[in-house]
Design a protein around this motif. Structure first.
Motif, short mmCIF file in Angstrom:
data_model
loop_
_atom_site.label_atom_id
_atom_site.label_comp_id
_atom_site.label_asym_id
_atom_site.label_seq_id
_atom_site.Cartn_x
_atom_site.Cartn_y
_atom_site.Cartn_z
N VAL A 178 14.37 36.21 53.07
CA VAL A 178 15.50 35.31 53.25
C VAL A 178 15.49 34.27 52.13
O VAL A 178 14.45 33.68 51.82
N ILE A 210 22.41 20.73 58.92
CA ILE A 210 21.39 21.68 59.38
C ILE A 210 20.07 20.95 59.55
O ILE A 210 19.52 20.43 58.59
N PRO A 211 19.56 20.92 60.80
CA PRO A 211 18.29 20.21 61.03
C PRO A 211 17.14 20.91 60.31
O PRO A 211 17.19 22.10 60.05
N GLY A 242 12.95 33.46 62.17
CA GLY A 242 12.80 33.55 60.73
C GLY A 242 14.03 33.11 59.94
O GLY A 242 13.91 32.61 58.83
N ASN A 243 15.23 33.31 60.47
CA ASN A 243 16.42 33.06 59.66
C ASN A 243 17.36 32.00 60.24
O ASN A 243 18.51 31.88 59.81
N TRP A 244 16.92 31.27 61.25
CA TRP A 244 17.85 30.44 62.05
C TRP A 244 18.63 29.43 61.23
O TRP A 244 19.79 29.14 61.54
N LYS A 245 18.02 28.88 60.19
CA LYS A 245 18.74 27.84 59.42
C LYS A 245 19.98 28.43 58.75
O LYS A 245 21.07 27.86 58.81
N PRO A 287 16.90 28.18 52.31
CA PRO A 287 18.17 27.59 52.74
C PRO A 287 18.61 26.44 51.82
O PRO A 287 17.77 25.68 51.31
#
Lengths: 451, 473
Positions: A97, A106-107, B197-200, A100
């Protein structure tokens, strides 16, 4: 009363008798247990455990059946086994991934939370009812079958242990009858001999019990005299070691006489008499009491009627509580299954909440599923319906889904017919009941699987 | 919903009995809100007031809150094809009813070739099964990303969107998911799934594209934790996936997690888990067996959780033997147990009958009636159909239980005046009512013909038995 053992419990017990290994003891396919001469085992200790050993054989037999249930399913559906599927390619690695992109909304971290499951306890317990009697109990059965004893809803083993899981009684008729093709193909060779029919159901299809329906006694069919009809029961008792259930023809006048006579000739065997109804319960209850059999209390999708009949059996006929099983009627999937489900679920919840008049194990005539046209018709009679596909595969799943739905309402004893349906229902009951170990390595693999 | 009595709602209403909501009185409106047949927003004065007055707005919001269902509702898709899930109030259907049937989604994947993709999508779109006077259909398509290629996934998502059905986008990679959302977010797909794992990334996607999101976690603490985080960050529509394990103790564990989630949401009023539940029977395809066994087991898992608290499911098998039992079970379990499923008794004309046409009789149990009616209609049979009031019971049960009697048949014949419409006196009764043949002949003076046990066989039966051979006196 004979007790069923888990493998662990049995091995524990052997330890108690200082038996470390089952050296020299052979458990053969036909369940005879033999001791080799001169085997290094203290036979005195084993004698005490001998009855347990036969229980163990029985356990082993049934667990082996369970293990192979699914493997044998497609054969039971009467279809050639397809080629073995190629092994699933390994799942591609989860792509990494990307980090981010920081954003105000986004917390950074997850909010901490603890899930606290709601605890539930019911005041009531469902009655335990044992069918069959072994030699030491005055009968001739090889083992007994116990149902009931639930302290919570079906398979809620996280609430309370469920000692007895649903059992399956395969239907046997005392004369050749019309059956759906998918069912008939499995019994065609034994339909003229009820004893052979029963034997096949037990030996080949893993039935826990058999139900012998004495339908030839119906005045509209063969009108077999009562004394002659019950002879079949003696043949069946000879042919199989399992507990048996006896049913009539549905003729209101004759059934009580047939069942009373059946009770007499099966004295000591703890059979179940199917069934006492609101119209005809006295004679059947009397016979059950006199010869110590179990009574099936049967009403038609009305919880108040069920309560009334159970009360008659308990209070007026004074049938002991541990001799009653109830049946609120099974309707097929698509043909009133919702009524059947809710009536059973309400009866079970009432019993658990403390209504002693409804706290009995539940039996289901699951074979009724075959009455649904989707189970047996070659194709849809309705213009515009999508193709129904081959009926050989529709019928068994109709029986399975009907049974499974009612298992989730609280059914303890299924009266069924299709061997593949029996096997699948047994497998899901044993699974939800926590008796099947293991699982798949990664249940998320379907997300990535190609094909 | 929190409130149990119409009175509690009534106090929030204008109490003017203006009737604009469609009900005569505010009290009647309140009663319909309680049984969920009316919505608070139907009260126009309240809504108009709230637009002008902050205090009234507060009242309205409070009213919406106390009348909202125990389990949140989530809508997937847009327009006529949108499907609503969740919204449940009770653990057992007899306590009230279950509201929104389980939504059925069938999988496709983006490495399929276009022909197979089209075939599978068309099957989902075209599936129909006639039942109780209507055709049951399937809800949507779940598009799995197996290519790991954002471009391909986007392309396939667009193609599938063209079929007009609600979609679930199944992909754990944020980049691929984003590519698909850029294309189809306006069709309001459910995205699957946010994980530990990917929540953000998925939280951002759910907020940016305003789409409902599934949260997947086997650990219920984690599941609750992510749900709470998403809710607080402003995600409105959440679906929980406690992970469907297809076999053995894994499946037992799944059963436990699903029941604990729903029971805790309803009985302990834990709002952080009061969301619709996702079940993936497709996981049965991970087992080592032949295709029929896998499809059977998938159906078994689906059935288990139709009965027990699943709200949305992803399946693989489109074989009729898998789909048909599942759609019927779903319909049965979600049938409202409060209203008996009956049709009006009386006389129905099928395919413009004449005085020569046969006369049939059946019961007013909706399922029996519609089955018989559709068999006659689609079989092109011109006839008269008498519908007997058996209090909503089917033939077999009503004959046994005394709701189908010769006396009632006689009354029905007289009430409908059928004797004046035909030039014969032959009544065809259902095969399952055969035992009443003599009594009906005695009571009505009509000749009784015993028809087939299943109305699907009437056509063949008529060829042999109609017109009737006159009885020899």
């Amino acid at each position: 009363m004979a007790k069923k053992f888990t493998l662990e419990e049995f091995l524990e017990l052997l330890k108690k008798y200082n038996v470390e290994e089952l050296e020299g003891v052979e458990i053969e396919g036909d369940l005879e247990i033999e001791f080799e001469e001169g085997a290094g085992i203290d036979l005195t200790a084993l004698t005490a455990a001998y009855t347990l050993l036969s229980e163990f054989g029985n356990f082993l037999y049934h667990s082996n059946m369970a293990l192979s249930y699914l493997q044998r399913l497609s054969a039971m559906l009467g279809i050639p086994t397809p080629f073995a599927m190629p092994a699933m390619p390994p799942a591609p690695a989860v792509p990494e991934v990307a980090p981010p992109i920081p954003e105000v909304k986004i917390p950074e971290k997850l909010v901490e939370a603890k899930f606290e499951p709601y605890k539930m306890e019911y005041p009531g317990t469902i009655e335990e009812v044992t069918l069959g009697a072994t030699k030491s109990e005055g009968g001739t059965r090889g083992y007994t079958v116990t149902v009931g004893g639930e302290k919570s809803l079906p398979f809620y083993i996280f609430d309370a242990k469920q000692e007895y899981l649903p059992v399956i009684a395969v239907d046997v008729f005392d004369m050749r009858i019309g059956l759906a093709k998918a069912v008939r193909m499995h019994y065609d060779d034994v339909m003229d001999d009820p004893a052979e029919w029963a034997k096949k159901a037990v030996d080949k299809f893993g039935a826990d019990l058999v139900t012998v329906h004495l339908i030839s006694t119906d005045p509209l069919l063969k009108d077999t005299p009562v004394n002659e009809a019950v002879k079949v029961l003696e043949d069946v008792l000879q042919a199989v070691k399992c507990p048996i259930i006896v049913g009539g023809s549905g003729n209101k006048e004759k059934d009580p006489k047939v069942l009373a006579k059946a009770a007499e000739v099966c004295e000591g065997e703890r059979i179940m008499l199917a069934s006492a109804t609101l119209d005809e319960w006295e004679m059947i209850a009397e016979a059950a009491k006199k010869y110590d059999h179990v009574v099936l209390s049967w009403t038609q999708m009305d919880i108040n009627n069920q309560k009334t009949l159970n009360k008659y059996l308990l209070k007026r006929a004074e049938v002991p509580r541990e001799n009653i099983i109830q049946d609120t009627t099974t309707a097929a999937l698509g043909y009133g299954l919702d009524y059947a489900y809710t009536t059973m679920e309400r009866a079970r919840i009432a019993g658990l909440k403390g209504d002693a008049d409804l706290a009995f194990p539940i039996s289901s005539g699951t074979t009724n599923a075959w009455g649904a046209r989707e189970a047996w018709m070659t194709e849809s009679p309705i213009e515009g319906d999508s193709d129904w596909g081959p009926r050989e595969l529709r019928g068994p799943i109709w029986e399975i889904v009907t049974g499974l739905t009612l298992a989730l309402a609280g059914v303890d004893l299924f009266m069924m017919m299709h061997p593949g349906a029996c096997a699948t229902l047994k497998e899901i009951s044993n699974t939800l009941g926590g008796r099947i170990k293991g699982g798949v390595a990664d249940p998320g693999e379907w997300i990535f699987m190609e094909g | 919903m929190k409130v149990k009595s119409p009175l509690e709602i009534y106090n929030y209403l204008p109490r003017t009995n203006c009737g604009e909501c469609g009900y005569d009185t505010c009290m009647s409106f309140a009663a319909h809100i309680i049984d969920r047949s009316a919505k608070v927003l139907q009260c126009k004065p309240l809504v108009e007031d709230a637009e002008k007055n902050p205090k009234a707005k507060e009242t309205l919001e409070k009213l919406i809150e106390i009348t909202s269902p125990e389990i949140a509702e989530v809508i997937i898709g847009t327009g006529d094809n949108a499907v609503k899930i969740g919204g449940e109030e009770v653990l057992h259907r007899h306590e009230l009813t279950f509201f929104n049937p389980v939504a059925f989604f069938y999988d496709v994947w983006d490495t399929m070739d276009d022909k197979d993709l089209d075939e599978r999508c068309s099957k989902v779109v075209e599936y129909k099964k006639f039942y109780v006077g209507q055709f049951l259909t399937l809800d949507g398509i779940a598009v799995r990303c197996t290519s790991n290629d954002p471009k391909r996934y986007r392309e396939v998502a667009k193609k599938v969107a063209g079929y007009g059905k609600p979609m679930i986008l199944v992909c754990l990679d944020a980049e691929c998911m984003k590519a698909a959302l850029e294309e189809v977010a306006d069709t309001k797909p459910l995205i699957y799934a946010a994980t530990e794992g990917n929540w953000k990334d998925f939280l951002k996607l759910a907020l940016d594209y305003k789409v409902p999101v599934t949260i997947r976690a086997k650990d219920l603490n984690v599941l609750k934790s992510i749900a709470k985080t998403f809710k607080e960050a402003g995600v409105e529509e959440i679906v929980l996936d406690p992970v469907t394990e297809p076999l053995g103790e894994g499946l037992q564990g799944t059963y436990e997690r699903v029941i604990q989630l729903r029971r805790t949401a309803i009985l302990a009023e834990d709002k952080d888990v009061a969301y619709p539940i996702m079940i993936t029977p497709i996981a049965a395809w991970l087992m080592d067996a032949d295709d029929v066994t896998k499809a059977y087991w998938e159906t078994v898992i689906g059935s288990t959780f139709i009965v027990k608290y699943g709200d949305i499911m992803i399946f693989r098998s489109l074989e009729p033997y898998s789909v048909m039992p599942l759609v019927l079970l779903n319909y049965n379990i979600y049938t409202d147990p409060r209203t008996p499923v009956q049709v009006e008794a009386g006389l129905k004309e099928i395919n413009n009958p004449t005085s020569d046409s046969p006369v049939f009789i059946t019961t007013n149990f909706a399922l029996t009636y519609y089955t018989v009616e559709s068999d006659l209609t689609s079989g092109g049979i011109s006839c008269w159909l008498l519908v007997l009031d058996t209090e909503g019971l089917g033939v077999e049960v009503s004959v046994a239980g005394g709701a189908f009697t010769s006396g009632k048949v006689k009354d029905l014949i007289e009430e409908t005046g059928i004797a004046d419409k035909v030039n014969h006196k032959y009544l065809v009764i259902p095969g399952l009512a055969a035992r009443l043949a003599g009594a009906i002949e005695d009571d009505t003076g009509w000749n009784v013909l015993v028809g087939p046990v299943d109305s699907g066989r009437i056509k063949g039966w008529l060829e042999k038995n109609w017109p009737p051979k006159p009885k020899e006196e």
